[in-house]
Design a protein around this motif. Sequence first.
Motif, PDB file in Angstrom:
ATOM      1  N   LEU A 106     -44.728  -9.672  -3.437  1.00 16.58           N
ATOM      2  CA  LEU A 106     -43.585  -9.820  -4.344  1.00 16.58           C
ATOM      3  C   LEU A 106     -43.628  -8.652  -5.345  1.00 16.58           C
ATOM      4  N   PRO A 107     -42.556  -7.859  -5.409  1.00 13.97           N
ATOM      5  CA  PRO A 107     -42.627  -6.648  -6.235  1.00 13.97           C
ATOM      6  C   PRO A 107     -42.907  -6.961  -7.705  1.00 13.97           C
ATOM      7  N   TYR A 108     -43.810  -6.211  -8.282  1.00 14.54           N
ATOM      8  CA  TYR A 108     -44.218  -6.327  -9.689  1.00 14.54           C
ATOM      9  C   TYR A 108     -44.889  -7.676  -9.993  1.00 14.54           C
ATOM     10  N   ALA A 109     -45.513  -8.296  -8.977  1.00 17.19           N
ATOM     11  CA  ALA A 109     -46.215  -9.563  -9.230  1.00 17.19           C
ATOM     12  C   ALA A 109     -47.504  -9.322 -10.025  1.00 17.19           C
ATOM     13  N   PHE A 110     -48.108  -8.130  -9.870  1.00 17.92           N
ATOM     14  CA  PHE A 110     -49.402  -7.867 -10.520  1.00 17.92           C
ATOM     15  C   PHE A 110     -49.308  -6.662 -11.449  1.00 17.92           C
ATOM     16  N   THR A 111     -50.042  -6.771 -12.561  1.00 20.52           N
ATOM     17  CA  THR A 111     -50.055  -5.627 -13.480  1.00 20.52           C
ATOM     18  C   THR A 111     -51.388  -4.875 -13.425  1.00 20.52           C
ATOM     19  N   SER A 112     -52.351  -5.389 -12.685  1.00 16.22           N
ATOM     20  CA  SER A 112     -53.632  -4.681 -12.580  1.00 16.22           C
ATOM     21  C   SER A 112     -54.319  -5.043 -11.267  1.00 16.22           C
ATOM     22  N   HIS A 117     -56.989  -9.040  -7.331  1.00 15.04           N
ATOM     23  CA  HIS A 117     -58.234  -9.598  -6.758  1.00 15.04           C
ATOM     24  C   HIS A 117     -58.272 -11.114  -6.946  1.00 15.04           C
ATOM     25  N   ALA A 118     -57.968 -11.540  -8.165  1.00 17.11           N
ATOM     26  CA  ALA A 118     -58.027 -12.984  -8.456  1.00 17.11           C
ATOM     27  C   ALA A 118     -57.064 -13.739  -7.545  1.00 17.11           C
ATOM     28  N   ALA A 119     -55.861 -13.190  -7.388  1.00 13.09           N
ATOM     29  CA  ALA A 119     -54.854 -13.862  -6.558  1.00 13.09           C
ATOM     30  C   ALA A 119     -55.291 -13.890  -5.092  1.00 13.09           C
ATOM     31  N   MET A 120     -55.770 -12.760  -4.578  1.00 10.33           N
ATOM     32  CA  MET A 120     -56.162 -12.687  -3.164  1.00 10.33           C
ATOM     33  C   MET A 120     -57.275 -13.679  -2.864  1.00 10.33           C
ATOM     34  N   ASP A 121     -58.253 -13.724  -3.773  1.00 12.83           N
ATOM     35  CA  ASP A 121     -59.398 -14.602  -3.527  1.00 12.83           C
ATOM     36  C   ASP A 121     -58.979 -16.069  -3.578  1.00 12.83           C
ATOM     37  N   ALA A 122     -58.071 -16.378  -4.500  1.00 17.55           N
ATOM     38  CA  ALA A 122     -57.616 -17.777  -4.607  1.00 17.55           C
ATOM     39  C   ALA A 122     -56.726 -18.169  -3.425  1.00 17.55           C
ATOM     40  N   LEU A 123     -56.041 -17.192  -2.852  1.00 14.18           N
ATOM     41  CA  LEU A 123     -55.111 -17.515  -1.753  1.00 14.18           C
ATOM     42  C   LEU A 123     -55.800 -17.606  -0.390  1.00 14.18           C
ATOM     43  N   LYS A 124     -57.028 -17.080  -0.297  1.00 14.86           N
ATOM     44  CA  LYS A 124     -57.672 -17.007   1.032  1.00 14.86           C
ATOM     45  C   LYS A 124     -57.717 -18.398   1.716  1.00 14.86           C
ATOM     46  N   VAL A 320     -43.785 -20.712  -1.346  1.00 13.79           N
ATOM     47  CA  VAL A 320     -43.730 -19.705  -2.418  1.00 13.79           C
ATOM     48  C   VAL A 320     -44.026 -20.364  -3.766  1.00 13.79           C
ATOM     49  N   THR A 321     -43.517 -21.569  -3.970  1.00 12.31           N
ATOM     50  CA  THR A 321     -43.793 -22.273  -5.225  1.00 12.31           C
ATOM     51  C   THR A 321     -45.288 -22.574  -5.331  1.00 12.31           C
ATOM     52  N   GLU A 322     -45.852 -23.114  -4.237  1.00 11.43           N
ATOM     53  CA  GLU A 322     -47.293 -23.442  -4.245  1.00 11.43           C
ATOM     54  C   GLU A 322     -48.129 -22.177  -4.462  1.00 11.43           C
ATOM     55  N   ALA A 323     -47.798 -21.118  -3.720  1.00 13.23           N
ATOM     56  CA  ALA A 323     -48.617 -19.894  -3.773  1.00 13.23           C
ATOM     57  C   ALA A 323     -48.509 -19.202  -5.131  1.00 13.23           C
ATOM     58  N   THR A 324     -47.308 -19.162  -5.689  1.00 11.90           N
ATOM     59  CA  THR A 324     -47.185 -18.481  -6.986  1.00 11.90           C
ATOM     60  C   THR A 324     -47.932 -19.273  -8.068  1.00 11.90           C
ATOM     61  N   GLN A 325     -47.963 -20.607  -7.911  1.00 11.53           N
ATOM     62  CA  GLN A 325     -48.752 -21.421  -8.852  1.00 11.53           C
ATOM     63  C   GLN A 325     -50.250 -21.085  -8.730  1.00 11.53           C
ATOM     64  N   ILE A 326     -50.710 -20.992  -7.476  1.00  8.72           N
ATOM     65  CA  ILE A 326     -52.128 -20.652  -7.235  1.00  8.72           C
ATOM     66  C   ILE A 326     -52.427 -19.278  -7.838  1.00  8.72           C
ATOM     67  N   MET A 327     -51.528 -18.336  -7.609  1.00  6.87           N
ATOM     68  CA  MET A 327     -51.737 -16.976  -8.110  1.00  6.87           C
ATOM     69  C   MET A 327     -51.742 -16.960  -9.638  1.00  6.87           C
ATOM     70  N   ASN A 328     -50.778 -17.647 -10.230  1.00  8.64           N
ATOM     71  CA  ASN A 328     -50.703 -17.652 -11.703  1.00  8.64           C
ATOM     72  C   ASN A 328     -51.943 -18.297 -12.315  1.00  8.64           C
ATOM     73  N   ASP A 329     -52.407 -19.408 -11.712  1.00  6.61           N
ATOM     74  CA  ASP A 329     -53.613 -20.072 -12.232  1.00  6.61           C
ATOM     75  C   ASP A 329     -54.816 -19.140 -12.128  1.00  6.61           C
ATOM     76  N   ALA A 330     -54.894 -18.403 -11.004  1.00  2.75           N
ATOM     77  CA  ALA A 330     -56.043 -17.516 -10.792  1.00  2.75           C
ATOM     78  C   ALA A 330     -56.026 -16.355 -11.792  1.00  2.75           C
ATOM     79  N   ILE A 331     -54.853 -15.880 -12.095  1.00  2.00           N
ATOM     80  CA  ILE A 331     -54.731 -14.722 -12.990  1.00  2.00           C
ATOM     81  C   ILE A 331     -54.955 -15.123 -14.451  1.00  2.00           C
ATOM     82  N   ALA A 332     -54.552 -16.365 -14.786  1.00  5.63           N
ATOM     83  CA  ALA A 332     -54.575 -16.796 -16.200  1.00  5.63           C
ATOM     84  C   ALA A 332     -55.976 -16.699 -16.806  1.00  5.63           C
TER      85      ALA A 332
END
Length: 332
Positions: A106-112, A117-124, A320-332
Amino acid sequence: MKLITKTLMTAALALSVALPAAAADYTMRLSHGDNENNPTHKGALKFEELVEKYSDGRIDVVIFPSNQLGSEQEVAQALRMGSIESEILYTGNLVPLAPSVGVMMLPYAFTSNEEAHAAMDALKGPLNERLPKEAGVRILGYFEKGFRVLTNGEREVKALDDLQGLKIRVSKNNIAIETFKSWGLDPIPMAWAEVFPALQQGVIDGQENPYTTAISSKFYEVQKYITDVHYLIWSGPIIVSDRFYQGLPEDLQAVLNKAGEEAANYEREVSAEETAAAKVKLAELGMILSGTPVDEEKWQEAAKALWPGFAADIGGEAWVTEATQIMNDAIA
Ligand code: MLT
């Protein structure tokens, strides 16, 4: 006595030369699309070393770099059939076969890099619930090579206006295509192996890939300008054919997961070091590094507006809703 010892030693040596080394129980071909100077290959070598060590030689990993076994998308198809065992590929080249991984694009989903890394690891884990059904593959670890940056041979791109009219190659997936369209371009989807000759022959003016790729693929020979478009991180899973994986005993499945995660951590470190060095080297080689576009918010606004429309391409709204939640939690 001395003679007997010497005779025995000679016999033992002859035996060890004559007998083949103990054959592995499994051969695991590992394909990737980059050459041997790219961080992907260095991570692949680490994966090979770890798998062979942790499996006590029961799995023999054989690496095939530079698309020797076929394009990234062709090899991913072969993994589904079980005719090739494993691959490291850019997420963008896996999405058409395994839409659910598209949440990483998703474009501009990550700023660093760290956020990615946090998102990828949580999504595996959650992705491994879906990918065997979607594409007959599983993820063992996730490589990362930093933001994809835009290179071209025509002009300095400091703002969206400068981009207009350029012929830019993108990877073959809807997210990349639509993103570049939102910036006013008609991008050219093309397999990775064709990019360098297409730049050389002027079929395309530019492309986007990480800094380290501009070095390993010698883009500085055919490109002049680089812009830090932060729309996408190069993420790339080590994937294994689910048929091959299911045919392994549980202890060797665990070996692959452990080696995949450790090789990914290693590759991310190598990549960060090499990205910093690549920026210096590319400037020395005469490329103009323009940094972030002055009007980055316009690029962001246009590309982010596409998110809702991407759901169908990347596994459906519920995922997408589930995954973006996982990603946001991992990044927070
Ligand atoms: C691509 O642009 O197709 C990929 O980023 C190439 C790669 O896997 O490095």
